[in-house]
Design an enzyme around this catalytic site. Structure first.
Site, PDB file in Angstrom:
ATOM      1  N   ALA A  65       0.851  -1.181   0.000  1.00 34.31           N
ATOM      2  CA  ALA A  65       0.000   0.000   0.000  1.00 34.31           C
ATOM      3  C   ALA A  65       0.892   1.237   0.000  1.00 34.31           C
ATOM      4  CB  ALA A  65      -0.874  -0.006   1.242  1.00 34.31           C
ATOM      5  N   GLY A 108       0.632  -5.271   0.509  1.00 32.88           N
ATOM      6  CA  GLY A 108      -0.480  -5.334  -0.442  1.00 32.88           C
ATOM      7  C   GLY A 108      -0.049  -5.900  -1.789  1.00 32.88           C
ATOM      8  N   GLU A 111      -0.212  -9.517  -1.310  1.00 31.20           N
ATOM      9  CA  GLU A 111      -1.640  -9.870  -1.245  1.00 31.20           C
ATOM     10  C   GLU A 111      -2.283  -9.819  -2.635  1.00 31.20           C
ATOM     11  OE1 GLU A 111      -2.246  -6.920   1.841  1.00 31.20           O
ATOM     12  OE2 GLU A 111      -3.035  -8.473   3.172  1.00 31.20           O
ATOM     13  N   GLU A 131       3.882  -5.562   6.970  1.00 29.16           N
ATOM     14  CA  GLU A 131       3.012  -4.571   7.616  1.00 29.16           C
ATOM     15  C   GLU A 131       3.342  -4.382   9.085  1.00 29.16           C
ATOM     16  OE1 GLU A 131       2.031  -6.964   5.556  1.00 29.16           O
ATOM     17  OE2 GLU A 131       0.500  -6.224   4.172  1.00 29.16           O
TER      18      GLU A 131
END
Ligand code: DAK
Length: 257
Positions: A65, A108, A111, A131
């Site tokens: 992210a 992310g 992911e 994270e």
């Protein structure tokens, strides 16, 4: 301003979505996530698209992210952004998705790769859920899809430490499908996509559906899904064509119907 997502058609039946923020290592902004979800919807709606390839740049598939959009965010902001709705559109894609991962797939980015059905990685690619090192936790399925892919012991090690997992180890863990030379990642993903695109499309989608839905169901429920999909394929002309071609000792001419 450059498009954050490039859409290409490298071969018939194949749609390649390339994350295009190389200077920020393809960090996922809201704009990029929206573009990705929209592009997946377009691929689903396009009858000429059989397989989707997700790709990044040489240094990074995606570094997670975009932390600039998160650093000052409140919990209310996170609720209001409701990014799970964007991820859900990728997860719901009935067509096979292949992630072609070069470089880093972090947070992310990892992911996003886990949303794909197959991951082809370059030998120097690395995967991580870092994270925890910035005070949060995986929020786009990293705790759930990761454990399903690699099991509890490895998912805990990866998510609790943020350790980087190199492609050969990721292959051993079952996180990814293949490791190839860095230069061969996209050609290999394309070859694989073309192979799948040449096969009966409804059968391909029903296999994906049975594996994805069955993975989260009881064995009985999963077998029922498999059975229903299996039986449905006998309503397709590709089923008859595939079997008749075998019996006639000739190549099949699949139409996707
Ligand atoms: N965000 C923003 N910018 C990033 C970035 C990121 N995640 N990663 C890299 N960049 C930018 C850097 O700021 C730098 O920009 P400039 O300073 O040049 O403007 C440029 O990319 C190049 O990065 P570096 O100079 O740092 O390059 P290095 O080769 O030295 O290092 C690195 C590469 C990837 C190791 C390093 O950049 C790094 O550690 N980046 C952060 C990786 C990270 O922690 N990623 C996880 C983020 S958390 C959610 C769902 C999911 C998520 C969030 C919410 N919801 C459902 C709401 C996911 C969260 C995450 O992914």
């Amino acid at each position: 301003m450059e498009d954050v997502l490039l859409v290409d058609h490298p071969a018939p039946g194949i749609r390649l979505l390339r994350l295009n923020r190389p200077k920020a290592l393809n960090a996922l902004t809201m704009e990029l996530r929206r573009a990705l979800a929209d592009a997946i919807d377009q691929a689903v709606d396009d009858p000429d698209t059989a397989v989707v390839i997700l790709a990044g740049s040489a240094k990074a598939f995606a570094a997670g992210a975009d932390l600039k959009e998160l650093v000052d965010a409140s919990a209310v902001d996170m609720v209001q952004r409701a990014t799970h709705r964007l991820w859900a559109r990728i997860a719901a894609c009935p067509k096979p998705i292949i992630a072609a991962v070069r470089g880093l797939a972090l947070g992310g980015g990892c992911e996003l790769a886990l949303h794909a059905d197959m991951i082809i990685a370059g030998s120097s690619a690395e995967f991580a859920q870092p994270e925890v090192r910035v005070g949060i936790m995986p929020g786009a399925g990293g705790t759930q899809r990761l454990v399903r892919a690699v099991g509890k012991a490895q998912a805990m090690r990866i998510a609790l430490t943020g350790v980087r997992v190199a492609a050969p180890e990721a292959l051993m863990l079952g996180l990814i499908s293949e490791v190839v030379d860095d230069d061969a990642v996209e050609p290999r993903a394309l070859a694989l996509a073309q192979e799948i695109a040449s096969l009966p499309r409804i059968a391909v989608q029903k296999i994906k559906e049975a594996i994805v839905l069955g993975a989260d169901a009881s064995l009985e429920a999963g077998l029922a899904i498999e059975r229903a999909n299996f039986q449905l394929l006998f309503a397709t002309s590709d089923q008859h064509e595939g079997m008749q071609a075998f019996l006639d000792k000739r190549p099949a001419r699949f139409t996707g119907a």
